[in-house]
Design an enzyme around this catalytic site. Sequence first.
Site, PDB file in Angstrom:
ATOM      1  CE  LYS A   3      -4.258   0.764   0.555  1.00  0.00           C
ATOM      2  NZ  LYS A   3      -5.817   0.149   0.072  1.00  0.00           N
ATOM      3  N   GLY A  11     -20.387   6.812   5.722  1.00  0.00           N
ATOM      4  CA  GLY A  11     -19.760   7.094   4.452  1.00  0.00           C
ATOM      5  C   GLY A  11     -20.150   6.592   3.235  1.00  0.00           C
ATOM      6  N   GLY A  22     -19.048   7.626  -0.211  1.00  0.00           N
ATOM      7  CA  GLY A  22     -17.495   7.627  -1.700  1.00  0.00           C
ATOM      8  C   GLY A  22     -18.128   6.819  -2.036  1.00  0.00           C
ATOM      9  CB  VAL A  52     -17.012   1.647  -1.348  1.00  0.00           C
ATOM     10  CG1 VAL A  52     -17.565  -0.401  -1.201  1.00  0.00           C
ATOM     11  CG2 VAL A  52     -15.694   1.585  -1.840  1.00  0.00           C
TER      12      VAL A  52
HETATM   13  P1  NAD Z   1     -13.753   7.670  -0.931  1.00  0.00           P
HETATM   14  O1  NAD Z   1     -12.916   9.008  -0.489  1.00  0.00           O
HETATM   15  O2  NAD Z   1     -14.525   7.656  -2.167  1.00  0.00           O
HETATM   16  O3  NAD Z   1     -14.986   7.584   0.334  1.00  0.00           O
HETATM   17  C1  NAD Z   1     -15.320   7.753   1.796  1.00  0.00           C
HETATM   18  C2  NAD Z   1     -16.007   8.500   2.638  1.00  0.00           C
HETATM   19  O4  NAD Z   1     -16.631   8.482   3.644  1.00  0.00           O
HETATM   20  C3  NAD Z   1     -16.361   9.751   2.384  1.00  0.00           C
HETATM   21  O5  NAD Z   1     -17.338  10.170   1.895  1.00  0.00           O
HETATM   22  C4  NAD Z   1     -15.814  10.577   3.430  1.00  0.00           C
HETATM   23  O6  NAD Z   1     -16.916  11.909   3.843  1.00  0.00           O
HETATM   24  C5  NAD Z   1     -16.350   9.991   4.135  1.00  0.00           C
HETATM   25  N1  NAD Z   1     -15.638   9.872   5.887  1.00  0.00           N
HETATM   26  C6  NAD Z   1     -14.926  10.088   6.327  1.00  0.00           C
HETATM   27  N2  NAD Z   1     -14.655   9.980   7.810  1.00  0.00           N
HETATM   28  C7  NAD Z   1     -16.476  10.226   7.808  1.00  0.00           C
HETATM   29  C8  NAD Z   1     -16.683   9.877   9.060  1.00  0.00           C
HETATM   30  N3  NAD Z   1     -15.522   9.941  10.191  1.00  0.00           N
HETATM   31  N4  NAD Z   1     -17.842   9.553   9.297  1.00  0.00           N
HETATM   32  C9  NAD Z   1     -18.851   9.361   8.201  1.00  0.00           C
HETATM   33  N5  NAD Z   1     -18.165  10.010   6.873  1.00  0.00           N
HETATM   34  C10 NAD Z   1     -17.008   9.934   6.755  1.00  0.00           C
HETATM   35  O7  NAD Z   1     -13.618   6.110   0.020  1.00  0.00           O
HETATM   36  P2  NAD Z   1     -14.056   4.452  -0.889  1.00  0.00           P
HETATM   37  O8  NAD Z   1     -13.692   4.625  -2.315  1.00  0.00           O
HETATM   38  O9  NAD Z   1     -15.647   4.506  -0.683  1.00  0.00           O
HETATM   39  O10 NAD Z   1     -13.353   3.638   0.428  1.00  0.00           O
HETATM   40  C11 NAD Z   1     -14.515   3.762   1.399  1.00  0.00           C
HETATM   41  C12 NAD Z   1     -13.563   2.476   2.782  1.00  0.00           C
HETATM   42  O11 NAD Z   1     -13.229   1.295   1.602  1.00  0.00           O
HETATM   43  C13 NAD Z   1     -12.316   3.054   2.790  1.00  0.00           C
HETATM   44  O12 NAD Z   1     -11.800   2.936   4.135  1.00  0.00           O
HETATM   45  C14 NAD Z   1     -11.545   2.111   1.901  1.00  0.00           C
HETATM   46  O13 NAD Z   1      -9.672   2.135   2.096  1.00  0.00           O
HETATM   47  C15 NAD Z   1     -12.192   0.689   1.302  1.00  0.00           C
HETATM   48  N6  NAD Z   1     -11.939   0.481   0.138  1.00  0.00           N
HETATM   49  C16 NAD Z   1     -12.387   0.760  -0.695  1.00  0.00           C
HETATM   50  C17 NAD Z   1     -12.337  -0.007  -1.630  1.00  0.00           C
HETATM   51  C18 NAD Z   1     -12.899   0.605  -3.611  1.00  0.00           C
HETATM   52  O14 NAD Z   1     -13.033  -0.509  -4.265  1.00  0.00           O
HETATM   53  N7  NAD Z   1     -12.699   1.435  -3.702  1.00  0.00           N
HETATM   54  C19 NAD Z   1     -11.500  -1.029  -1.993  1.00  0.00           C
HETATM   55  C20 NAD Z   1     -11.961  -1.699  -0.835  1.00  0.00           C
HETATM   56  C21 NAD Z   1     -11.215  -1.104   0.068  1.00  0.00           C
END
Ligand code: NAD
Length: 352
Positions: free
Chosen positions: A80, A180, A182, A184
């Site tokens: 990572k 969250g 975002g 996902v």
């Molecule tokens: P992203 O940045 O698109 O979304 C994260 C969201 O969480 C954002 O909208 C942010 O405002 C919100 N957030 C952050 N802190 C917060 C809090 N305390 N309370 C409420 N909301 C909060 O990220 P993503 O790509 O959707 O990934 C989300 C999680 O899943 C991460 O931990 C990432 O490592 C994990 N993940 C993602 C993927 C992927 O394919 N994108 C794969 C495996 C794991």
Amino acid sequence: MSVFDAIDFDSHEKIVFCSDPSTGLRAIIAIHNTTRGPALGGCRMWPYGHEDDALKDVLRLSRGMTYKAAISGLDLGGGKSVIIGDPKRDKTATLMRSMGRAIERLAGRYIVAEDVGTTVDDMAEIGKETQHVSGLPETLGGTGDPSPATAKGVFMGMKAAADHAGWRGGLAGRTVAVQGLGSVGSHLCRLLTDAGAHLIVTDLHDKAVEDAVRQFGAMAVAPDEIYEVEADVYAPCALGGTINDATLPRLKAWIVAGSANNPLATASHGDDLRRRGILYAPDYVINAGGLITVAEASLGHAPETTARKIDGIYDVTRAILDQADKLDIATSLAADRIAEERFRHHGPALAA
Ligand code: NAD
């Protein structure tokens, strides 16, 4: 912080501190284990308050990738990277290209992908400097945004947990608290709504919350309220460490299943969840959909084969939950043991 004595140091093979004053790059790449293959893992960009926080994050995240690849049966290792900075303010094309050059210097031991704070377009910039990049835009022949695949895997894992718990009708009619919204989280909301679940949602960004309320009829709560809402499932889809000594006693959900990496603040929180009768679908088991997509594409497998493998997260999750019951141990420990067996006895590490 002393790296070798850091609590999250787990005999990582390689940790590289990258600095490029000409672009402002300050980054850390951690390669945890390459026994099963080159270390693949996302690049997170985040405004860490202190570089110790960045180091802690990259150590934990890279280790998780080793377990994720192993549990998913992929010939990949775990790595990572983190860039210290605010993606909204500090991210530039030259910064990403500088990161690309740092990755290139590792000659394929580490393959980057997107993560929180980075996008497919950033991967395209990185790809101008190195071929060791995945998750490129579809227009460049890549697999594009991994988030829909990740959300599908999380959904399958959540379903598996619901079935394991004996919920008649699966997730239909159940309430899921999504933290969250975002990439996902928002896709997961769609899948849950289609499955007949009710949603309670939160995010730091008002716009994301408003969208979820409008599109899915979700109920919105403030970020800190999400832990104690009356929900059947808590789905952490923001950052890690949200299941900790402060939040655990507040949780009312029966199941924890989300996309966030490392939602357990420490390994012992897996035991705490079990003692409280809360079923935990381990993070790296159910959030592997994006990784599976990239790995399958690199092998030239058809999208249908990839989709089947992501749906297979249901069976993998059920097997782990059953095993945890059988051994009377935390589900997180059951998953760890299976993963460790797979990457510790797989063969020699790649040459340095
Ligand atoms: P992203 O940045 O698109 O979304 C994260 C969201 O969480 C954002 O909208 C942010 O405002 C919100 N957030 C952050 N802190 C917060 C809090 N305390 N309370 C409420 N909301 C909060 O990220 P993503 O790509 O959707 O990934 C989300 C999680 O899943 C991460 O931990 C990432 O490592 C994990 N993940 C993602 C993927 C992927 O394919 N994108 C794969 C495996 C794991």
